[in-house]
Write a protein that holds these residues in place. Structure first.
Motif, PDB file in Angstrom:
ATOM      1  N   ILE A 198       0.855  -1.185   0.000  1.00  0.00           N
ATOM      2  CA  ILE A 198       0.000   0.000   0.000  1.00  0.00           C
ATOM      3  C   ILE A 198       0.891   1.236   0.000  1.00  0.00           C
ATOM      4  CG2 ILE A 198      -1.887   1.171   1.178  1.00  0.00           C
ATOM      5  CD1 ILE A 198      -2.806  -1.582   0.712  1.00  0.00           C
ATOM      6  N   ASP A 199       0.779   1.973  -1.024  1.00  0.00           N
ATOM      7  CA  ASP A 199       1.581   3.188  -1.100  1.00  0.00           C
ATOM      8  C   ASP A 199       1.106   4.160  -0.027  1.00  0.00           C
ATOM      9  OD1 ASP A 199       3.451   4.667  -3.315  1.00  0.00           O
ATOM     10  OD2 ASP A 199       2.143   6.047  -2.193  1.00  0.00           O
ATOM     11  N   HIS A 200       2.037   4.816   0.598  1.00  0.00           N
ATOM     12  CA  HIS A 200       1.608   5.679   1.683  1.00  0.00           C
ATOM     13  C   HIS A 200       0.930   6.930   1.196  1.00  0.00           C
ATOM     14  CE1 HIS A 200       5.553   7.267   0.610  1.00  0.00           C
ATOM     15  NE2 HIS A 200       5.108   8.419   1.086  1.00  0.00           N
ATOM     16  N   LYS A 201       1.001   7.143  -0.085  1.00  0.00           N
ATOM     17  CA  LYS A 201       0.296   8.311  -0.587  1.00  0.00           C
ATOM     18  C   LYS A 201      -1.116   7.965  -1.069  1.00  0.00           C
ATOM     19  CE  LYS A 201       3.772  11.651  -1.895  1.00  0.00           C
ATOM     20  NZ  LYS A 201       4.648  12.043  -3.013  1.00  0.00           N
ATOM     21  N   ALA A 202      -1.437   6.712  -0.967  1.00  0.00           N
ATOM     22  CA  ALA A 202      -2.797   6.343  -1.369  1.00  0.00           C
ATOM     23  C   ALA A 202      -3.793   6.829  -0.314  1.00  0.00           C
ATOM     24  CB  ALA A 202      -2.910   4.838  -1.515  1.00  0.00           C
ATOM     25  N   GLN A 203      -4.945   7.232  -0.778  1.00  0.00           N
ATOM     26  CA  GLN A 203      -5.965   7.672   0.174  1.00  0.00           C
ATOM     27  C   GLN A 203      -7.005   6.568   0.297  1.00  0.00           C
ATOM     28  OE1 GLN A 203      -7.567  11.214  -1.465  1.00  0.00           O
ATOM     29  NE2 GLN A 203      -5.801  12.459  -0.897  1.00  0.00           N
ATOM     30  N   ILE A 204      -7.094   6.052   1.491  1.00  0.00           N
ATOM     31  CA  ILE A 204      -8.065   4.980   1.702  1.00  0.00           C
ATOM     32  C   ILE A 204      -8.961   5.388   2.865  1.00  0.00           C
ATOM     33  CG2 ILE A 204      -8.368   2.559   2.288  1.00  0.00           C
ATOM     34  CD1 ILE A 204      -5.574   2.102   1.059  1.00  0.00           C
ATOM     35  N   SER A 205     -10.234   5.481   2.575  1.00  0.00           N
ATOM     36  CA  SER A 205     -11.133   5.958   3.623  1.00  0.00           C
ATOM     37  C   SER A 205     -11.383   4.861   4.649  1.00  0.00           C
ATOM     38  CB  SER A 205     -12.468   6.393   3.016  1.00  0.00           C
ATOM     39  OG  SER A 205     -13.179   5.271   2.599  1.00  0.00           O
ATOM     40  N   GLY A 206     -11.828   5.280   5.783  1.00  0.00           N
ATOM     41  CA  GLY A 206     -12.000   4.335   6.881  1.00  0.00           C
ATOM     42  C   GLY A 206     -13.030   3.268   6.612  1.00  0.00           C
ATOM     43  N   ASP A 207     -14.020   3.562   5.788  1.00  0.00           N
ATOM     44  CA  ASP A 207     -15.058   2.562   5.545  1.00  0.00           C
ATOM     45  C   ASP A 207     -14.746   1.770   4.284  1.00  0.00           C
ATOM     46  OD1 ASP A 207     -15.361   4.671   3.897  1.00  0.00           O
ATOM     47  OD2 ASP A 207     -17.475   5.034   4.346  1.00  0.00           O
ATOM     48  N   SER A 208     -13.494   1.388   4.159  1.00  0.00           N
ATOM     49  CA  SER A 208     -13.122   0.558   3.013  1.00  0.00           C
ATOM     50  C   SER A 208     -12.510  -0.735   3.518  1.00  0.00           C
ATOM     51  CB  SER A 208     -12.113   1.284   2.120  1.00  0.00           C
ATOM     52  OG  SER A 208     -12.739   2.365   1.511  1.00  0.00           O
ATOM     53  N   MET A 209     -12.304  -1.608   2.593  1.00  0.00           N
ATOM     54  CA  MET A 209     -11.817  -2.919   2.951  1.00  0.00           C
ATOM     55  C   MET A 209     -10.900  -3.348   1.818  1.00  0.00           C
ATOM     56  SD  MET A 209     -14.313  -5.993   3.882  1.00  0.00           S
ATOM     57  CE  MET A 209     -15.132  -5.359   5.309  1.00  0.00           C
ATOM     58  N   ILE A 210      -9.714  -3.815   2.199  1.00  0.00           N
ATOM     59  CA  ILE A 210      -8.781  -4.183   1.143  1.00  0.00           C
ATOM     60  C   ILE A 210      -8.232  -5.562   1.447  1.00  0.00           C
ATOM     61  CG2 ILE A 210      -6.529  -3.632   0.142  1.00  0.00           C
ATOM     62  CD1 ILE A 210      -7.401  -0.698   0.388  1.00  0.00           C
TER      63      ILE A 210
END
Lengths: 521, 876
Positions: free
Chosen positions: A391-403
């Motif tokens: 996971i790139d640290h510049k990626a924006q992943i919102s809290g209500d996501s799942m990876i």
């Protein structure tokens, strides 16, 4: 309750669970083949877990061990693979008996046929479960089983069904291209005793589209009923073994949900049917012990004891005499000794206020289910360094996501309210909002996805712009393409594949587990 | 009990509304209690020794009702007397009871509601109950809820009080009930489906669209319909608008709920605790009696608040004995539970009384056994007699050792011989002493208006009666009803269904549950071979003729002679009905279409020829015209007004026949002396309204009937007819001359239009012009022509008929006409003729005595009339 504990431990095969896994015609194109590989519906992930895990864990929690899993022959390898690897590890207590039947995706034969075919393998009371029911957290299968146990023992009920209140899908979000929104089936039930009395069938609608018909015999037996159209059938039925016998009598019935259960509701109040099927559904046995014991219980509620059996005139007269001379109460006495099996179909109603439940049997509810689980979780970056590094640290992943595992998210990709499967690649600058991305998808950089469901192995080209689309497994979206509210399917395979992959209209047989039998035993 | 009911709730109501009104429908509109109700209305039958009406009053008083209207039909005198004598009419009770006697044609609650509407007695929300209610429900609370709802939702027009029970509650009627579909939260009634006990309603339907708005509804089949409705003022008017509504539930509620247009809603008030029930049939009589004795109706129980004012002592086991120590109980008699014994009653040795009610001043002989028996006042039960599950009227004598098995109804004053053995469900009434009017005069019938004929029928069937009722009996045995003769009855009143409502009948042989598929009822009725129980032909009087809603007519036994009689009666009846209906239409200003529909229905109901309708309508219109003696213009204006408004009705009654119309008009005018003069003008108006064409007048004129053929020579009628005919002749003459001149002078049309009056000292030129124009142009012209026509045609007949003008006087007045206002010809003509009428009146006097009032009218009103008529004509 005491006896349910004992029954679980001592009588090992109190119940056998019959899990039906079909093609999932309403989930096309997600369930269309990927190349030559089938995509079994049961294995479609909901919140990154194969959907069959939900019913299986439900079963496990309530101590049911024997599972008869029925799937089409073509799914056999995928399913058995799954059972070998995953199920045995995550549900060690389950004994799964995988049975298959020959069926093609567009030639479906009903669930009743299936059940009849496998009836020899069902020797005890049984639970019919769909592979796609995601049970609500607040409702355990044990609750259903206990109701079933109590009622079969003391008043001769024959089955217990479970209906859930459908949460309101906002109509605006739904796309018509995804198939018609499932509509609720009106049912009539008695709330106090939890009895399912009538299920409106498509046949009834055909017969009288304007009006809803109710039998007076129903109303005289259950004078205070509810008619509701806010419930859906979970397709979870706990049945007595004798129900199978009745099913084999009714050879023309096809679908369990649409035909058999509505039919099964009727003998409880229609006298002629009771006379005809009463002995099949509830054969005379000399097992009287528990009913007698229950009668002495302080918790015993003198329930619906008035049956359709016609009293002889003398009896009636005697009762009448008795009533008129002594009754201090205006309610006629119930004759306590006439314990005739009620042949009731119990009903457990699950309100949406006490937890979300749904069947993932169409695209709308599939998306809803995924979103529901998203709202339950909070995303945290993977803890193990290997996944973390993807996971790139510049990626924006919102809290209500799942990876999912082993998924790479490149820099400045933005993921909001979405489920991303395993082994996916999310390119730079890709923007994913409210999507469900299944495993092994590749989303090239700059792609924009909104409200989409991407089947496994879908490739999305750079700068493609999809909104509310569903893709078939293995579909490749060309770079720069934009699509709105479409089902994207791999058409070129149709040339060298069987035509069954072509979606061509939803096979409206709503039972996604609808099936052909012809199985190898 | 007003003092008791002064609770907080009621004060609230009192604040916002002065008086709480209630309407009691005291009539039952059916005959389930026969023969007990021969000679007595049902509401005066006693239950637990107080009349049903008193129980109803008590129930209402408990609810804080202040003003009660009692709608009574049959035996209204008795009802009125009962109200007058009851304690409720004392001023101290604070209750105002107004009996209202409705027309004999009231055949259903719906008719009664229409009557209420016509009486205009209702000023605000009111409580509607039946006259057989026993209740301790706080109706004021219902009213409060109703009013609160009304404040936010004006369409909530009615609140039905229903009592929660079980489907097999003993007070619940098995014969007729209903399925209610309710919104569980608001208790709005979304659908109502009537249910009949036998043949058992097998399925109920409800519109699917209910579910669209209310995803979850309750389907209730466990309600006892208490027949307590809180209605808003609109309810009677809805009945008025929908004249086919008969029953309040089956027609009104069902109709309102299924109507796509009304957009009104009905709510239910579900009573959880409290008691309310109707005594609608003998079975519920039994059930309610038992309920009262078992104190479900508390505080309305025999030992407290007894509606009849009796004092009872409540003993263990729900035994009630009159308190005044007048009851004499033998030492060896047995009094079982749930028993009520009235004052001055004697129970002899070894008699056993069980679950029974015994009236005042009764004697129960030694060794008699009463079980579930209801004995009214002054009855003697002989030694060793057995009465079970039966109702025995007042002043009855049951001979020694006679047996009354369950289900029997014995009417007042019957004597049953010793050792008689009645069969089950026997019904017995007293023989009439004097043939003509013994058993209650027909005009007073409850359900009994046909009692004369019915009794005759009964009397004819008494061959084997003696063995049933014993030798020394004065009784008539009523034939057992048989299932065969009620095909035409309302299914609710059909024999098998009635069995579900009669006392003591378990109906266990009837197939009442719905089997789910085709199961035919196993019928084992062996009790009787009698037939013709419902032979209630309608011979006695006009009152029995069917109105549009009479449901209980049974034509099966009508012989042809009876048929003619009854059809004559039907015609008289019809005429009065039409008259009433038109009267209403006139008075309330219905639209012509509505009036026409009503007439059509009436006609169908009475099955009379169309001509009768026409007669009635034409007659009504002519009679409607107020006579304005001595002022022809005003008279004409009146006629024009009426004919314009109501004339079209003549053609809407179901057939157009202008010739007949004229003929009918002629006969009507000729028959009604004072209105003879109107003939010319009305005819002229009809012509003007295009209701009658020239050819029609000619055709009429040529017909033999117009000349009065077939009418007795020398009669006044013939005289009148001849006059009319002569008028017609003149009119035709007029047409002809007009036509001639018209052909000559077509060119003058336009100029003549401008100042015809000046040019025309004689009536002819304008008449001609107008005539010619009217043929091609607007009504305005035709109006003018018409008004011209009348005097013109009438001119020659002036010596004969008074309603017309003479040409000489017409010419004598033109100066004045012009001076007044004569811009248009019709104005001047009207005026001219109006003035002339005065002078023409004098010679006419001898023939028309009614027109003698010939005060000279002032010019002003005449002018006004003329002008107004002008305006209105021009408006058209």
């Amino acid at each position: 309750m005491d006896f349910d504990e004992s029954s679980n431990k001592i009588v090992t095969r109190e119940f056998v669970a019959v899990v039906l896994s079909g093609f999932g015609n309403e989930l096309i194109p997600l369930t269309s083949n990927h190349g030559d590989e089938p995509s079994p519906k049961a294995l479609l992930p909901i919140a990154n877990k194969p959907m069959i895990e939900y019913p299986l864990s439900w079963l496990e929690q309530s101590g049911v061990a024997d599972v008869l899993l029925i799937c089409p022959t073509s799914h056999r390898s995928a399913m058995s693979n799954y059972i070998q690897s995953d199920v045995s590890s995550s549900f060690p207590s389950l004994r799964i008996d995988l049975q298959t039947y020959e069926e093609s995706q567009d030639l479906a034969v009903g669930t009743c046929t299936l059940l009849r075919h496998f009836s020899s393998r069902i020797q005890s009371d049984f639970i019919i479960l769909p592979c796609d029911f995601v049970p609500p957290p607040g409702l355990t299968l044990t609750q259903l089983l206990n109701k079933f146990r109590t009622e079969t023992t003391y008043d001769g009920s024959i089955a217990t069904a479970c209906f859930y209140e459908a949460s309101r899908t906002d109509k605006s979000a739904a796309t018509e291209e995804w198939g018609i929104l499932p509509s609720n089936v009106p049912i009539v039930f008695d709330e106090r005793s939890g009895t399912l009395l009538h299920v409106d069938t498509p046949d009834d609608v055909d017969k009288n589209n304007e009006e809803f018909e109710l039998r007076m015999s129903l109303l005289s037996q259950y004078p205070r009923t509810k008619l509701s159209s806010s419930f859906r059938d979970s397709h979870v039925y706990v049945c007595k073994r004798t129900v199978l016998d009745a099913l084999s009598e009714k050879a023309h019935l096809d679908s369990i949900r649409e035909e058999f259960i509505p039919w099964l509701c009727k003998p409880q109040y229609q006298r002629t049917r009771r006379e005809k099927y009463g002995n099949i559904l509830s054969p005379v046995s000399n097992n009287v012990s528990q009913s007698l014991a229950l009668k002495h219980s302080t918790l015993h509620v003198p329930g619906q004891k008035r049956h359709l059996r016609r009293k002889t005139a003398e009896e009636e007269e005697a009762a009448d005499e008795h009533m008129r001379s002594t009754v201090p109460s205006p309610v006629e006495d119930e004759d306590e000794d006439a314990v005739e099996p009620s042949l009731r179909v119990g009903l457990v109603v699950h309100r949406s206020s006490s937890g979300f439940a749904s069947r993932g049997n169409n695209l709308h509810s599939y998306l809803d289910l995924n979103r529901f689980f998203l709202s339950q979780t909070t995303y945290a970056l993977p803890s193990d360094p290997e996944n973390r590094s993807l996971i790139d640290h510049k990626a924006q992943i919102s809290g209500d996501s799942m990876i999912g595992r082993s998924t790479r998210v490149e820099e400045r990709a933005s993921i909001k309210r979405s489920v991303i499967g395993k082994h996916c690649v999310i390119g730079k600058m890709a923007k994913i909002v409210s999507c469900v991305v299944l495993d092994h998808c590749v989303i090239a950089e700059g792609a924009k996805l909104e409200g989409c469901i991407l089947g496994a192995y879908t490739k999305v080209g750079t700068k493609a712009d999809l909104s509310r689309c569903v893709t078939q497994p293995g579909y490749e979206v060309p770079a720069g393409e934009s699509a709105r509210s479409e089902k994207l399917e791999v058409s070129d395979w149709a040339a060298h594949e069987t035509s069954e992959d072509q979606d061509s209209g939803e096979d409206e047989n709503e039972d996604d587990e609808s099936t052909e039998e012809e199985s190898d035993e | 009990m007003p003092p008791k009911s002064s609770s907080g709730n009621e004060k609230d109501i009192a604040e916002e509304d002065e008086v709480l009104q209630a309407v009691i429908l005291a009539d039952s509109f059916n005959k389930r209690f026969k023969p007990l109700t021969v000679g007595k209305p049902r509401c005066l039958l006693p239950i637990c020794n107080a009349t049903l009406l008193d129980w109803t009053f008590e129930s209402l008083a408990l609810a804080g009702v202040q003003e009660i209207f009692v709608i009574c039909r049959s035996y209204a005198d008795q009802v009125k007397a009962a109200i007058r004598d009851s304690k409720w009419s004392k001023p101290s009770t604070g209750l105002k009871i107004v009996p209202i006697v409705t027309a004999k044609e009231t055949f259903s609650p719906g008719d009664a509601m229409r009557d209420i509407y016509t009486h205009q007695i209702i000023t605000s929300d009111f409580v509607l109950v039946t006259g057989d209610l026993v209740s301790n429900v706080r109706i004021d609370e219902v009213v409060r809820v109703h009013k609160e709802r009304r404040r936010t939702n004006k369409d909530a027009i009615m609140t039905m009080v229903v009592k929660e029970s079980g489907a097999t509650h003993r007070t619940r009627s098995r014969g007729e009930s209903g399925v209610y579909v309710l919104d569980p939260n608001t208790h709005e009634c979304l659908h109502y489906e009537p249910v009949v006990g036998y043949p058992a309603t097998s399925r109920v339907t409800m519109p699917r669209e209910i579910l669209a708005e209310h995803p979850e509804v309750e389907v209730r089949y466990d309600f006892i319909d208490c027949s307590i409705d809180v209605c808003s003022v609109e309810v009677p008017s809805l009945f008025q608008d929908n004249f086919d509504y008969g029953d309040i539930r089956r027609d009104f509620v069902y109709g309102v709920l299924t109507s796509d247009l009304l957009m009104k809603s009905v709510h239910c008030y579900v009573v959880k605790d409290g008691y309310a029930a109707r005594v609608a049939d003998t079975r519920s009589y039994d059930a309610v009696s038992k309920d009262i004795l078992s104190r479900w109706t508390f505080p309305l129980v025999p030992d407290d608040n007894h509606p009849g004012g009796h004092q009872y002592e409540h003993l263990r086991g729900n035994k009630y004995i009159a308190k005044d120590n007048s009851v004499s109980l033998s030492r060896t008699c047995k009094i079982g539970n749930n028993t009520l014994i009235g004052s001055h009653t004697t129970i002899s040795a070894n008699a056993s009384v069980h679950a029974s009610v015994i009236g005042q001043r009764c004697t129960i002989g030694p060794g008699a056994i009463l079980r579930d028996a209801y004995i009214f006042d002054d009855t003697h039960v002989g030694a060793g007699a057995v009465v079970e599950g039966s109702i025995v009227g007042a002043r009855v004598t049951l001979g020694d050792g006679c047996r009354v098995p369950r289900g029997c109804l014995i009417a007042d004053s019957v004597a049953i011989g010793a050792n008689a053995k009645l069969r089950k469900f026997e019904r017995v009434s007293k023989k009439r002493e004097a043939r003509p009017q013994a058993a209650g005069d027909g005009s007073d019938g409850d359900d009994e208006e046909d009692s004369d004929s019915e009794l005759e029928e009964v009397e004819a069937n008494q061959e084997d009666a003696a063995q049933i009722i014993g030798r020394d009996s004065n009784a008539l045995v009523w034939p057992h009803p048989s299932p065969d003769d009620d095909e035409e009855l309302d299914e609710r009143e059909s024999f098998y269904n009635q069995r579900l409502m009669r006392i003591g009948d378990t109906a266990s042989d009837l197939e009442l549950s719905d089997g789910g598929s085709t199961t035919s009822a196993s019928e084992t009725e062996t009790e009787s071979d009698f037939s013709g129980m419902h032979g209630l032909s309608r011979t006695s009087s006009a009152t029995s003729a069917s109105g549009p809603l009479s449901s209980a007519v049974d034509p099966s036994a009508e012989t042809s002679a009876i048929h003619t009689l009854s059809s004559a009666a039907a015609e008289t009846e019809f005429r009065s009905e039409v008259a009433q209906s038109l009267e209403r239409a006139f008075a309330e200003g219905h639209s012509v279409d509505n009036a026409a529909v009503e007439l059509k229905t009436l006609r169908m109901a009475s099955n009379v020829p169309l001509r009768r309708v026409r007669e009635a309508v034409v007659g009504a219109i002519v009679d409607r015209v107020p006579l304005v003696p001595g002022d022809a213009a005003a008279q004409r204006a009146e006629i024009a007004k009426i004919v314009r408004r109501w004339g079209p009705l003549v053609d809407k009654i179901g057939g157009v026949d202008p010739v007949e119309t004229v003929e009918v008009l002629q006969y009507h005018c000729a028959a009604a002396g004072p209105r003879l003069p109107l003939f010319a003008q009305v005819l002229a108006q009809l012509y003007q309204q295009d209701l009658v064409e020239e050819e029609d007048i000619r055709a009429w004129h040529a017909s033999p009937a117009a000349r009065g053929e077939g009418v007795k020579p020398g009669s006044a009628l013939l005289e009148g007819l001849k006059k009319c005919w002569a008028i017609g002749a003149k009119m035709i003459e007029q047409f002809e001359s007009e036509e001639e001149e018209e052909s000559e002078e077509e060119s003058e049309e336009e100029s003549a239009d401008e100042k015809p009056a000046r040019e025309a000292p004689a009536a002819k030129p304008p008449a001609k012009e107008d005539e010619s124009e009217s043929e091609e142009e607007s009504d305005e012209e035709s109006g003018s022509e018409e008004s011209e026509d009348a005097p013109a045609t009438a001119k020659p007949t002036a010596p004969k008929a008074a309603a017309v003008s003479s040409s000489s006087s017409q010419t004598s007045k033109p100066a004045q006409t012009e001076s007044e206002d004569s811009e248009t010809d019709e104005g001047s003509d009207e005026f001219v003729s109006g003035e002339e009428e005065v002078s023409a009146e004098a010679p006419a006097k001898p023939t028309t005595p009614a027109a003698t009032v010939s005060s000279a009218p002032s010019a002003a009103p005449a002018k006004a009339a003329a002008e107004s008529s002008d305006e209105s004509e021009e408006d058209e």
